[in-house]
Enzyme design. Structure first.
Site, PDB file in Angstrom:
ATOM      1  N   CYS B 115       0.880  -1.165   0.000  1.00  0.00           N
ATOM      2  CA  CYS B 115       0.000   0.000   0.000  1.00  0.00           C
ATOM      3  C   CYS B 115       0.914   1.211   0.000  1.00  0.00           C
ATOM      4  CB  CYS B 115      -0.897   0.003   1.237  1.00  0.00           C
ATOM      5  SG  CYS B 115      -1.836   1.540   1.423  1.00  0.00           S
ATOM      6  N   CYS B 118      -0.759   4.452   2.166  1.00  0.00           N
ATOM      7  CA  CYS B 118      -0.841   4.378   3.644  1.00  0.00           C
ATOM      8  C   CYS B 118      -0.296   3.018   4.047  1.00  0.00           C
ATOM      9  CB  CYS B 118      -2.230   4.695   4.175  1.00  0.00           C
ATOM     10  SG  CYS B 118      -3.646   3.904   3.415  1.00  0.00           S
ATOM     11  N   SER B 119      -1.123   2.137   4.605  1.00  0.00           N
ATOM     12  CA  SER B 119      -0.585   0.825   4.979  1.00  0.00           C
ATOM     13  C   SER B 119      -1.682  -0.223   4.991  1.00  0.00           C
ATOM     14  CB  SER B 119       0.069   0.897   6.364  1.00  0.00           C
ATOM     15  OG  SER B 119       1.138   1.805   6.329  1.00  0.00           O
ATOM     16  N   CYS B 120      -2.563  -0.202   3.991  1.00  0.00           N
ATOM     17  CA  CYS B 120      -3.707  -1.112   3.955  1.00  0.00           C
ATOM     18  C   CYS B 120      -3.237  -2.569   3.988  1.00  0.00           C
ATOM     19  CB  CYS B 120      -4.520  -0.852   2.698  1.00  0.00           C
ATOM     20  SG  CYS B 120      -5.218   0.826   2.677  1.00  0.00           S
TER      21      CYS B 120
END
Lengths: 218, 215
Positions: B115, B118-120
Protein backbone atom coordinates in the site's frame (compact mmCIF):
# COMPACT_ATOMS: atom_id res chain seq x y z
CA UNK A 1 -2.47 16.14 -2.25
CA UNK A 2 1.19 16.00 -3.27
CA UNK A 3 2.24 14.92 0.22
CA UNK A 4 5.08 12.98 1.75
CA UNK A 5 2.72 9.99 2.14
CA UNK A 6 2.66 9.40 -1.63
CA UNK A 7 5.74 7.19 -1.55
CA UNK A 8 5.33 4.76 -4.45
CA UNK A 9 8.43 4.77 -6.64
CA UNK A 10 10.31 7.42 -4.64
CA UNK A 11 14.00 6.68 -4.73
CA UNK A 12 16.74 6.81 -2.13
CA UNK A 13 15.03 4.73 0.57
CA UNK A 14 17.25 2.14 2.16
CA UNK A 15 17.08 -1.55 2.98
CA UNK A 16 14.12 -3.29 4.56
CA UNK A 17 14.46 -4.76 8.04
CA UNK A 18 13.99 -8.37 6.96
CA UNK A 19 15.09 -9.65 10.39
CA UNK A 20 12.25 -7.98 12.28
CA UNK A 21 11.01 -10.15 15.19
CA UNK A 22 7.73 -11.97 14.44
CA UNK A 23 5.76 -10.67 17.44
CA UNK A 24 2.85 -8.39 16.44
CA UNK A 25 3.91 -5.59 18.79
CA UNK A 26 7.47 -4.50 19.55
CA UNK A 27 6.64 -2.19 22.47
CA UNK A 28 3.91 -2.15 25.10
CA UNK A 29 2.73 1.29 24.01
CA UNK A 30 2.17 0.05 20.45
CA UNK A 31 -0.20 -2.65 21.67
CA UNK A 32 -1.91 -0.16 23.97
CA UNK A 33 -2.49 2.33 21.15
CA UNK A 34 -3.83 -0.34 18.79
CA UNK A 35 -6.21 -1.47 21.55
CA UNK A 36 -7.34 2.11 22.18
CA UNK A 37 -8.00 2.69 18.50
CA UNK A 38 -10.15 -0.45 18.28
CA UNK A 39 -12.00 0.33 21.53
CA UNK A 40 -12.71 4.05 21.80
CA UNK A 41 -15.97 5.73 20.87
CA UNK A 42 -15.37 8.27 18.10
CA UNK A 43 -16.63 11.67 19.26
CA UNK A 44 -17.28 12.69 15.65
CA UNK A 45 -18.44 11.19 12.34
CA UNK A 46 -14.95 10.48 11.05
CA UNK A 47 -14.67 8.56 7.80
CA UNK A 48 -11.73 6.34 6.95
CA UNK A 49 -10.83 8.86 4.26
CA UNK A 50 -10.79 11.73 6.75
CA UNK A 51 -8.49 9.66 8.99
CA UNK A 52 -6.16 9.01 6.06
CA UNK A 53 -6.13 12.63 4.97
CA UNK A 54 -5.41 13.92 8.47
CA UNK A 55 -2.49 11.50 8.66
CA UNK A 56 -1.26 12.78 5.29
CA UNK A 57 -1.18 16.29 6.78
CA UNK A 58 1.40 15.34 9.46
CA UNK A 59 4.57 17.39 9.06
CA UNK A 60 6.75 15.58 6.49
CA UNK A 61 9.70 15.19 8.84
CA UNK A 62 7.43 13.62 11.47
CA UNK A 63 5.75 11.44 8.85
CA UNK A 64 9.05 9.87 7.89
CA UNK A 65 10.51 9.51 11.38
CA UNK A 66 7.73 8.88 13.88
CA UNK A 67 6.78 5.24 14.61
CA UNK A 68 3.68 4.06 12.79
CA UNK A 69 1.27 3.80 15.72
CA UNK A 70 2.57 7.10 17.06
CA UNK A 71 1.32 8.60 13.78
CA UNK A 72 -2.09 7.04 14.41
CA UNK A 73 -2.10 8.68 17.84
CA UNK A 74 -1.15 12.02 16.34
CA UNK A 75 -3.91 11.64 13.72
CA UNK A 76 -6.67 10.86 16.22
CA UNK A 77 -5.43 13.66 18.47
CA UNK A 78 -5.59 16.11 15.57
CA UNK A 79 -9.11 14.97 14.63
CA UNK A 80 -10.23 15.45 18.24
CA UNK A 81 -8.78 18.96 18.37
CA UNK A 82 -10.31 19.86 15.00
CA UNK A 83 -13.77 18.59 15.97
CA UNK A 84 -13.68 20.31 19.37
CA UNK A 85 -13.75 17.03 21.32
CA UNK A 86 -10.45 17.81 23.09
CA UNK A 87 -7.89 20.57 23.39
CA UNK A 88 -4.16 20.29 22.87
CA UNK A 89 -3.72 20.95 26.61
CA UNK A 90 -6.03 18.07 27.50
CA UNK A 91 -4.18 15.71 25.17
CA UNK A 92 -0.86 16.86 26.63
CA UNK A 93 -1.87 16.29 30.25
CA UNK A 94 -4.35 13.43 29.96
CA UNK A 95 -6.76 15.38 32.16
CA UNK A 96 -10.21 16.35 30.92
CA UNK A 97 -11.14 19.99 31.44
CA UNK A 98 -14.69 19.65 30.14
CA UNK A 99 -17.22 16.86 29.69
CA UNK A 100 -18.49 15.58 26.35
CA UNK A 101 -22.25 15.42 26.77
CA UNK A 102 -24.50 13.09 24.81
CA UNK A 103 -22.00 10.30 24.21
CA UNK A 104 -23.06 6.66 24.67
CA UNK A 105 -21.33 4.47 27.27
CA UNK A 106 -17.96 3.20 26.01
CA UNK A 107 -17.68 -0.18 24.32
CA UNK A 108 -17.45 -3.06 26.77
CA UNK A 109 -15.01 -5.99 26.62
CA UNK A 110 -17.97 -8.18 25.67
CA UNK A 111 -18.56 -6.08 22.53
CA UNK A 112 -15.24 -7.28 21.11
CA UNK A 113 -16.69 -10.71 20.32
CA UNK A 114 -19.03 -9.22 17.70
CA UNK A 115 -16.86 -6.31 16.60
CA UNK A 116 -13.92 -8.53 15.70
CA UNK A 117 -16.10 -10.47 13.24
CA UNK A 118 -17.60 -7.46 11.49
CA UNK A 119 -16.99 -6.77 7.81
CA UNK A 120 -17.10 -3.11 6.81
CA UNK A 121 -18.20 -2.50 3.25
CA UNK A 122 -17.48 0.54 1.13
CA UNK A 123 -19.48 -0.28 -1.98
CA UNK A 124 -22.99 0.94 -2.67
CA UNK A 125 -25.91 -0.30 -4.71
CA UNK A 126 -26.34 1.39 -8.08
CA UNK A 127 -28.39 0.82 -11.21
CA UNK A 128 -25.99 2.87 -13.32
CA UNK A 129 -23.66 1.21 -15.82
CA UNK A 130 -19.86 1.48 -15.63
CA UNK A 131 -18.25 3.32 -18.55
CA UNK A 132 -15.33 0.95 -19.03
CA UNK A 133 -15.10 -2.77 -19.61
CA UNK A 134 -12.25 -5.25 -19.05
CA UNK A 135 -9.62 -4.87 -21.75
CA UNK A 136 -10.32 -1.17 -22.37
CA UNK A 137 -7.28 1.08 -22.63
CA UNK A 138 -7.41 4.06 -20.28
CA UNK A 139 -5.23 7.02 -19.35
CA UNK A 140 -5.08 8.33 -15.80
CA UNK A 141 -5.69 11.92 -14.74
CA UNK A 142 -2.50 13.94 -15.31
CA UNK A 143 -2.96 16.43 -12.48
CA UNK A 144 -4.04 14.49 -9.40
CA UNK A 145 -6.05 16.42 -6.82
CA UNK A 146 -5.29 19.17 -4.31
CA UNK A 147 -7.00 17.38 -1.40
CA UNK A 148 -7.27 13.73 -0.47
CA UNK A 149 -7.07 11.36 -3.42
CA UNK A 150 -6.05 7.77 -4.06
CA UNK A 151 -4.37 8.15 -7.43
CA UNK A 152 -0.65 7.99 -6.60
CA UNK A 153 1.71 10.37 -8.35
CA UNK A 154 3.62 7.54 -10.02
CA UNK A 155 0.45 6.46 -11.84
CA UNK A 156 -0.65 9.87 -13.13
CA UNK A 157 -0.95 10.46 -16.87
CA UNK A 158 -0.18 6.79 -17.55
CA UNK A 159 -1.72 4.37 -19.98
CA UNK A 160 -3.24 1.29 -18.38
CA UNK A 161 -5.70 -1.50 -19.01
CA UNK A 162 -9.00 -2.16 -17.27
CA UNK A 163 -8.80 -5.59 -15.64
CA UNK A 164 -12.03 -5.74 -13.66
CA UNK A 165 -15.02 -3.68 -12.64
CA UNK A 166 -15.34 -3.86 -8.84
CA UNK A 167 -18.72 -2.24 -8.25
CA UNK A 168 -19.61 1.27 -7.10
CA UNK A 169 -17.35 2.36 -4.24
CA UNK A 170 -17.31 5.56 -2.19
CA UNK A 171 -14.95 8.05 -3.87
CA UNK A 172 -12.36 8.99 -1.21
CA UNK A 173 -11.88 12.46 -2.71
CA UNK A 174 -15.53 13.22 -1.88
CA UNK A 175 -15.64 11.60 1.55
CA UNK A 176 -13.88 13.96 3.96
CA UNK A 177 -17.21 14.55 5.71
CA UNK A 178 -18.33 10.93 5.47
CA UNK A 179 -20.99 11.89 2.94
CA UNK A 180 -19.13 10.81 -0.16
CA UNK A 181 -20.67 9.61 -3.39
CA UNK A 182 -20.07 6.24 -5.01
CA UNK A 183 -18.41 5.76 -8.41
CA UNK A 184 -17.42 2.77 -10.51
CA UNK A 185 -14.17 1.30 -9.23
CA UNK A 186 -11.85 -0.67 -11.48
CA UNK A 187 -8.70 -2.68 -11.10
CA UNK A 188 -6.35 -1.16 -13.68
CA UNK A 189 -2.98 -2.65 -14.62
CA UNK A 190 0.08 -0.86 -15.94
CA UNK A 191 3.18 -2.19 -17.65
CA UNK A 192 6.24 -1.63 -15.48
CA UNK A 193 7.80 -0.07 -18.60
CA UNK A 194 5.02 2.54 -18.67
CA UNK A 195 5.87 3.58 -15.11
CA UNK A 196 9.62 3.26 -14.60
CA UNK A 197 12.43 4.39 -16.93
CA UNK A 198 14.76 1.60 -15.80
CA UNK A 199 12.22 -1.23 -16.21
CA UNK A 200 13.84 -2.30 -19.49
CA UNK A 201 12.36 -5.48 -20.87
CA UNK A 202 10.71 -6.59 -17.61
CA UNK A 203 7.23 -7.93 -18.26
CA UNK A 204 6.10 -7.04 -14.75
CA UNK A 205 2.85 -5.19 -14.11
CA UNK A 206 1.47 -2.97 -11.35
CA UNK A 207 -2.22 -3.21 -10.43
CA UNK A 208 -4.15 -0.35 -8.82
CA UNK A 209 -7.78 0.07 -7.84
CA UNK A 210 -8.93 3.35 -9.40
CA UNK A 211 -12.20 5.24 -9.56
CA UNK A 212 -13.85 6.19 -12.83
CA UNK A 213 -13.21 9.94 -12.44
CA UNK A 214 -9.46 9.21 -12.33
CA UNK A 215 -9.65 7.72 -15.82
CA UNK A 216 -10.33 8.64 -19.43
CA UNK A 217 -10.46 6.45 -22.49
CA UNK A 218 -7.06 6.13 -24.16
CA UNK B 1 -12.92 19.46 -2.70
CA UNK B 2 -10.73 22.54 -2.79
CA UNK B 3 -11.02 23.28 0.94
CA UNK B 4 -7.54 23.53 2.44
CA UNK B 5 -7.65 20.82 5.05
CA UNK B 6 -3.89 20.48 4.77
CA UNK B 7 -3.30 24.01 6.04
CA UNK B 8 -5.69 23.74 8.97
CA UNK B 9 -4.73 20.21 9.98
CA UNK B 10 -1.02 20.87 9.44
CA UNK B 11 -1.23 23.71 11.98
CA UNK B 12 -2.93 21.40 14.51
CA UNK B 13 -0.26 18.75 13.94
CA UNK B 14 2.51 21.26 14.59
CA UNK B 15 0.83 22.43 17.78
CA UNK B 16 0.47 18.85 18.98
CA UNK B 17 4.10 18.20 18.16
CA UNK B 18 5.12 21.15 20.34
CA UNK B 19 2.96 20.32 23.35
CA UNK B 20 2.47 16.57 23.67
CA UNK B 21 4.88 14.58 25.87
CA UNK B 22 8.21 13.75 24.19
CA UNK B 23 7.94 9.94 24.33
CA UNK B 24 5.34 7.86 22.46
CA UNK B 25 4.62 5.79 25.59
CA UNK B 26 3.78 8.97 27.50
CA UNK B 27 1.62 10.30 24.70
CA UNK B 28 -0.35 7.04 24.63
CA UNK B 29 -0.76 7.13 28.42
CA UNK B 30 -2.09 10.69 28.27
CA UNK B 31 -4.49 9.83 25.43
CA UNK B 32 -5.84 6.81 27.27
CA UNK B 33 -6.46 8.63 30.54
CA UNK B 34 -8.13 11.52 28.67
CA UNK B 35 -10.44 9.21 26.74
CA UNK B 36 -11.38 7.40 29.95
CA UNK B 37 -12.12 10.70 31.70
CA UNK B 38 -14.22 11.84 28.74
CA UNK B 39 -16.26 8.66 28.97
CA UNK B 40 -15.16 7.41 25.53
CA UNK B 41 -13.08 4.41 26.58
CA UNK B 42 -13.18 1.41 28.90
CA UNK B 43 -9.57 0.24 29.55
CA UNK B 44 -10.77 -3.35 29.91
CA UNK B 45 -11.88 -3.21 26.27
CA UNK B 46 -8.37 -2.12 25.29
CA UNK B 47 -7.01 -5.19 27.10
CA UNK B 48 -9.50 -7.39 25.25
CA UNK B 49 -8.46 -6.07 21.83
CA UNK B 50 -4.77 -6.48 22.63
CA UNK B 51 -5.43 -10.10 23.54
CA UNK B 52 -7.34 -10.65 20.28
CA UNK B 53 -4.46 -9.36 18.15
CA UNK B 54 -1.80 -11.09 20.24
CA UNK B 55 -3.38 -14.51 20.71
CA UNK B 56 -6.14 -15.03 18.14
CA UNK B 57 -6.00 -13.01 14.95
CA UNK B 58 -2.76 -13.41 13.04
CA UNK B 59 -1.10 -15.07 10.04
CA UNK B 60 -2.19 -18.53 11.21
CA UNK B 61 -5.65 -17.66 9.91
CA UNK B 62 -4.35 -16.79 6.46
CA UNK B 63 -2.24 -19.95 6.49
CA UNK B 64 -5.31 -22.06 7.23
CA UNK B 65 -7.19 -20.41 4.37
CA UNK B 66 -4.34 -21.13 1.96
CA UNK B 67 -3.91 -24.71 3.14
CA UNK B 68 -7.64 -25.36 2.74
CA UNK B 69 -7.55 -23.93 -0.77
CA UNK B 70 -4.65 -26.24 -1.63
CA UNK B 71 -6.59 -29.22 -0.28
CA UNK B 72 -10.09 -28.48 -1.53
CA UNK B 73 -10.53 -27.34 -5.16
CA UNK B 74 -14.14 -26.25 -4.55
CA UNK B 75 -13.09 -24.04 -1.62
CA UNK B 76 -10.24 -22.65 -3.72
CA UNK B 77 -12.68 -21.75 -6.50
CA UNK B 78 -14.97 -19.98 -4.04
CA UNK B 79 -12.00 -18.17 -2.47
CA UNK B 80 -10.75 -16.84 -5.79
CA UNK B 81 -14.27 -15.82 -6.87
CA UNK B 82 -15.59 -14.30 -3.63
CA UNK B 83 -12.99 -14.26 -0.86
CA UNK B 84 -15.11 -12.52 1.83
CA UNK B 85 -17.78 -15.24 1.62
CA UNK B 86 -15.18 -18.00 1.57
CA UNK B 87 -13.33 -16.78 4.67
CA UNK B 88 -16.67 -16.27 6.44
CA UNK B 89 -17.19 -20.04 6.10
CA UNK B 90 -14.28 -20.36 8.53
CA UNK B 91 -15.51 -17.57 10.81
CA UNK B 92 -12.62 -15.32 9.73
CA UNK B 93 -14.62 -12.26 8.70
CA UNK B 94 -13.30 -9.04 10.28
CA UNK B 95 -11.22 -5.90 10.04
CA UNK B 96 -10.27 -4.63 6.58
CA UNK B 97 -11.34 -7.77 4.80
CA UNK B 98 -14.88 -7.03 3.60
CA UNK B 99 -13.50 -6.54 0.08
CA UNK B 100 -10.78 -9.17 0.21
CA UNK B 101 -9.26 -10.56 -2.98
CA UNK B 102 -6.98 -13.56 -3.19
CA UNK B 103 -4.40 -13.61 -5.99
CA UNK B 104 -2.75 -16.88 -6.92
CA UNK B 105 0.92 -17.52 -7.57
CA UNK B 106 1.61 -19.90 -10.45
CA UNK B 107 4.78 -21.11 -12.18
CA UNK B 108 4.42 -18.09 -14.51
CA UNK B 109 3.18 -15.41 -12.06
CA UNK B 110 4.33 -14.03 -8.73
CA UNK B 111 2.19 -11.58 -6.76
CA UNK B 112 3.36 -8.94 -4.27
CA UNK B 113 1.13 -6.71 -2.12
CA UNK B 114 1.86 -3.15 -0.97
CA UNK B 115 0.00 0.00 0.00
CA UNK B 116 2.03 2.95 -1.27
CA UNK B 117 -0.33 5.63 0.08
CA UNK B 118 -0.84 4.38 3.64
CA UNK B 119 -0.59 0.83 4.98
CA UNK B 120 -3.71 -1.11 3.96
CA UNK B 121 -3.52 -4.76 5.00
CA UNK B 122 -5.97 -7.69 5.41
CA UNK B 123 -5.95 -7.63 9.22
CA UNK B 124 -8.63 -10.30 9.66
CA UNK B 125 -6.37 -12.89 8.02
CA UNK B 126 -2.85 -11.66 8.77
CA UNK B 127 -3.27 -9.72 12.02
CA UNK B 128 -0.99 -6.80 12.79
CA UNK B 129 1.26 -5.94 9.82
CA UNK B 130 5.01 -6.20 10.32
CA UNK B 131 6.65 -2.84 10.80
CA UNK B 132 8.60 -3.17 7.55
CA UNK B 133 5.34 -3.32 5.58
CA UNK B 134 4.49 0.15 6.92
CA UNK B 135 7.89 1.74 6.33
CA UNK B 136 8.65 4.33 3.67
CA UNK B 137 11.31 1.99 2.25
CA UNK B 138 8.90 -0.85 1.49
CA UNK B 139 6.13 1.44 0.27
CA UNK B 140 8.50 3.34 -2.03
CA UNK B 141 10.37 0.36 -3.42
CA UNK B 142 7.83 -2.46 -3.78
CA UNK B 143 6.07 -0.97 -6.82
CA UNK B 144 9.26 0.05 -8.57
CA UNK B 145 11.72 -2.71 -7.73
CA UNK B 146 9.70 -5.71 -6.56
CA UNK B 147 12.41 -8.16 -7.57
CA UNK B 148 15.02 -6.25 -5.60
CA UNK B 149 12.77 -6.18 -2.55
CA UNK B 150 12.08 -9.92 -2.76
CA UNK B 151 15.81 -10.56 -3.20
CA UNK B 152 16.42 -8.67 0.01
CA UNK B 153 14.16 -11.21 1.71
CA UNK B 154 16.35 -13.94 0.27
CA UNK B 155 14.69 -15.20 -2.92
CA UNK B 156 15.25 -14.61 -6.60
CA UNK B 157 12.20 -14.52 -8.85
CA UNK B 158 13.29 -15.98 -12.21
CA UNK B 159 13.22 -13.57 -15.16
CA UNK B 160 10.60 -15.62 -16.98
CA UNK B 161 8.15 -15.25 -14.08
CA UNK B 162 5.90 -12.18 -14.37
CA UNK B 163 5.73 -10.14 -11.16
CA UNK B 164 2.38 -8.51 -10.42
CA UNK B 165 2.44 -5.81 -7.75
CA UNK B 166 -0.91 -4.99 -6.13
CA UNK B 167 -1.01 -1.43 -4.76
CA UNK B 168 -3.97 -1.30 -2.33
CA UNK B 169 -5.32 2.11 -3.34
CA UNK B 170 -9.01 1.44 -2.56
CA UNK B 171 -10.81 -0.64 0.10
CA UNK B 172 -9.99 -3.87 -1.69
CA UNK B 173 -7.42 -5.91 0.21
CA UNK B 174 -5.11 -8.51 -1.25
CA UNK B 175 -3.82 -11.83 0.02
CA UNK B 176 -1.35 -13.88 -2.02
CA UNK B 177 -2.05 -17.60 -2.35
CA UNK B 178 1.40 -19.14 -2.69
CA UNK B 179 1.92 -22.25 -4.77
CA UNK B 180 1.65 -25.57 -2.97
CA UNK B 181 5.17 -26.94 -2.78
CA UNK B 182 6.04 -30.31 -4.28
CA UNK B 183 6.60 -33.16 -1.86
CA UNK B 184 3.51 -32.36 0.21
CA UNK B 185 1.13 -34.82 -1.41
CA UNK B 186 -1.23 -36.38 1.12
CA UNK B 187 -0.48 -33.80 3.85
CA UNK B 188 -3.48 -32.69 5.91
CA UNK B 189 -4.57 -29.07 6.28
CA UNK B 190 -2.81 -28.52 9.60
CA UNK B 191 0.51 -29.81 8.31
CA UNK B 192 0.22 -27.77 5.13
CA UNK B 193 -0.75 -24.63 7.04
CA UNK B 194 2.45 -24.87 9.07
CA UNK B 195 4.39 -24.27 5.83
CA UNK B 196 2.57 -21.07 4.91
CA UNK B 197 4.37 -17.96 6.13
CA UNK B 198 3.08 -14.43 6.54
CA UNK B 199 5.64 -13.16 4.06
CA UNK B 200 4.47 -15.68 1.45
CA UNK B 201 0.95 -14.27 1.79
CA UNK B 202 2.29 -10.73 1.28
CA UNK B 203 4.51 -11.94 -1.55
CA UNK B 204 7.98 -11.21 -0.17
CA UNK B 205 8.54 -14.99 -0.08
CA UNK B 206 7.69 -17.48 -2.85
CA UNK B 207 9.20 -20.90 -2.21
CA UNK B 208 7.53 -22.79 0.65
CA UNK B 209 9.16 -26.17 0.03
CA UNK B 210 9.75 -27.98 3.31
CA UNK B 211 13.42 -28.00 4.24
CA UNK B 212 15.20 -31.13 5.33
CA UNK B 213 15.39 -30.96 9.10
CA UNK B 214 12.58 -28.41 9.22
CA UNK B 215 12.86 -24.66 9.72
Amino acid sequence: MDGIHDLGGRQGYGPIDVGEPPEPFHAAWEARLLGIVRAFTRPGAWSIDWFRHVRECIDPADYLTRPYYDQWLQTYAAMMVDSGAATVAELATGRSASALPGMPAPATPESVETAKKTFARFDRESTAAPTFAPGDAVRTNPLGAAGHTRLPQYARDKRGRIERFRGFHILPDSNMTGKGTAEPLYTVSFDATELWPEAGSRRDRVYLDLWESYLERA
Amino acid sequence: MSEDHAGRMGAIHRELHSHLPPEPALRVKALESLLVEKGLLDPRTVDAWIEVYTEEIGPKRGAEVVARAWSDPAFKARLLEDAPSAIAELGFQGWASGHLNVVENTPAIHNLVVCTLCSCYPHALLGIPPNWYKTAAYRARAVRDPRGVIAEFGEVVPDEVEVRVWDSTAELRYLVMPARPPGTEGWDVARLAALVTRNAMIGTARDLAPRVGGR
